[in-house]
Write a protein that holds these residues in place. Structure first.
Motif, mmCIF file in Angstrom:
data_model
loop_
_atom_site.group_PDB
_atom_site.id
_atom_site.type_symbol
_atom_site.label_atom_id
_atom_site.label_comp_id
_atom_site.label_asym_id
_atom_site.label_seq_id
_atom_site.Cartn_x
_atom_site.Cartn_y
_atom_site.Cartn_z
ATOM 1 N N CYS A 12 10.333 13.944 4.706
ATOM 2 C CA CYS A 12 10.535 12.650 5.356
ATOM 3 C C CYS A 12 11.945 12.149 5.057
ATOM 4 O O CYS A 12 12.413 12.223 3.924
ATOM 5 N N THR A 102 -0.271 0.786 13.056
ATOM 6 C CA THR A 102 -1.303 0.774 12.019
ATOM 7 C C THR A 102 -1.353 2.115 11.290
ATOM 8 O O THR A 102 -0.758 3.098 11.743
ATOM 9 N N ASP A 103 -2.077 2.137 10.187
ATOM 10 C CA ASP A 103 -2.266 3.381 9.442
ATOM 11 C C ASP A 103 -2.945 4.431 10.313
ATOM 12 O O ASP A 103 -2.603 5.615 10.260
ATOM 13 N N ALA A 104 -3.913 4.000 11.132
ATOM 14 C CA ALA A 104 -4.632 4.933 12.009
ATOM 15 C C ALA A 104 -3.688 5.550 13.040
ATOM 16 O O ALA A 104 -3.764 6.752 13.316
ATOM 17 N N VAL A 106 -0.401 5.943 12.733
ATOM 18 C CA VAL A 106 0.499 6.849 12.008
ATOM 19 C C VAL A 106 -0.224 8.157 11.706
ATOM 20 O O VAL A 106 0.333 9.245 11.887
ATOM 21 N N LEU A 107 -1.486 8.079 11.273
ATOM 22 C CA LEU A 107 -2.264 9.285 10.973
ATOM 23 C C LEU A 107 -2.476 10.142 12.228
ATOM 24 O O LEU A 107 -2.299 11.363 12.189
ATOM 25 N N ARG A 108 -2.803 9.502 13.358
ATOM 26 C CA ARG A 108 -2.966 10.250 14.620
ATOM 27 C C ARG A 108 -1.646 10.903 15.027
ATOM 28 O O ARG A 108 -1.626 12.036 15.515
ATOM 29 N N SER A 109 -0.545 10.204 14.826
ATOM 30 C CA SER A 109 0.777 10.757 15.157
ATOM 31 C C SER A 109 1.101 11.951 14.270
ATOM 32 O O SER A 109 1.646 12.957 14.738
ATOM 33 N N LEU A 110 0.758 11.869 12.985
ATOM 34 C CA LEU A 110 0.972 12.998 12.078
ATOM 35 C C LEU A 110 0.109 14.197 12.476
ATOM 36 O O LEU A 110 0.569 15.347 12.418
ATOM 37 N N GLN A 111 -1.121 13.956 12.912
ATOM 38 C CA GLN A 111 -1.979 15.043 13.378
ATOM 39 C C GLN A 111 -1.375 15.706 14.615
ATOM 40 O O GLN A 111 -1.392 16.931 14.743
#
Length: 179
Positions: A12, A102-104, A106-111
């Motif tokens: 990062c 949101t955290d969700a 960001v997590l979907r984007s990382l996936q």
């Protein structure tokens, strides 16, 4: 493979730290493609063989905040001198307010980054795409804001052309019925 058995590494970076113009880049590491490019060069009378190892790089997820404070999320594929995907990037989101990040999300984007790293990498392509991978890739390309706008514009232009054909046909039918 890294120490946990995953074939890709990532890091990062903080791009810009200016107020209301920040960017955070999550970059996937450089990968050796397994390809060695050999070139035969001649220096004076000797034939010297040079070999270059081909690496792919550039796969990243970028969160960029513009001066208005709105956030854009971009996804970039792996590229090498021998292979790259047709799309230069995929714009996942634009004009997000900071409170919408949101955290969700960001997590979907990382996936999506991990998936896109695998399908845009030569190593991932060599393992093949499943039907689910192809569907997910089509969904990513469909959700790409830039390509969606291009499709809408192309459809509108096509619709205009079709209206010319339809009006011509209707005019011909009306004239044929009246005569």
């Amino acid at each position: 493979m890294n120490e946990v058995g995953y074939p890709y590494t990532f890091s990062c970076y903080l791009g810009s730290t200016s107020v209301n113009f920040e960017s955070i880049q999550i970059k996937m590491g450089s990968n050796f493609t397994g390809i060695e490019k050999k070139e035969l060069g001649s220096i004076s009378e000797d034939n010297i063989e040079k070999s270059n190892l081909i690496f792919e790089q550039g796969c990243a997820l970028v969160f960029s905040q513009c001066t208005s404070g709105k956030i854009m999320i971009m996804l970039y594929p792996y590229k090498s001198e021998l292979h790259s995907r047709c799309e230069k990037d995929i714009m996942l989101h634009q004009q997000l307010l900071p409170e919408q990040l949101t955290d969700a999300l960001v997590l979907r984007s990382l996936q999506k980054l991990l998936f896109y790293a695998r399908v845009s990498s030569i190593n991932g392509i060599a393992r093949g795409y499943s039907f689910k991978d192809r569907l997910e890739l089509m969904k990513l390309n469909y959700l790409n804001i830039r390509s969606r706008n291009k499709c809408i514009n192309a459809f509108l232009k096509l619709t205009n052309e079709w209206w010319k054909v339809v009006i011509s046909i209707l005019s011909a039918i009306i004239v044929a019925l009246l005569v």
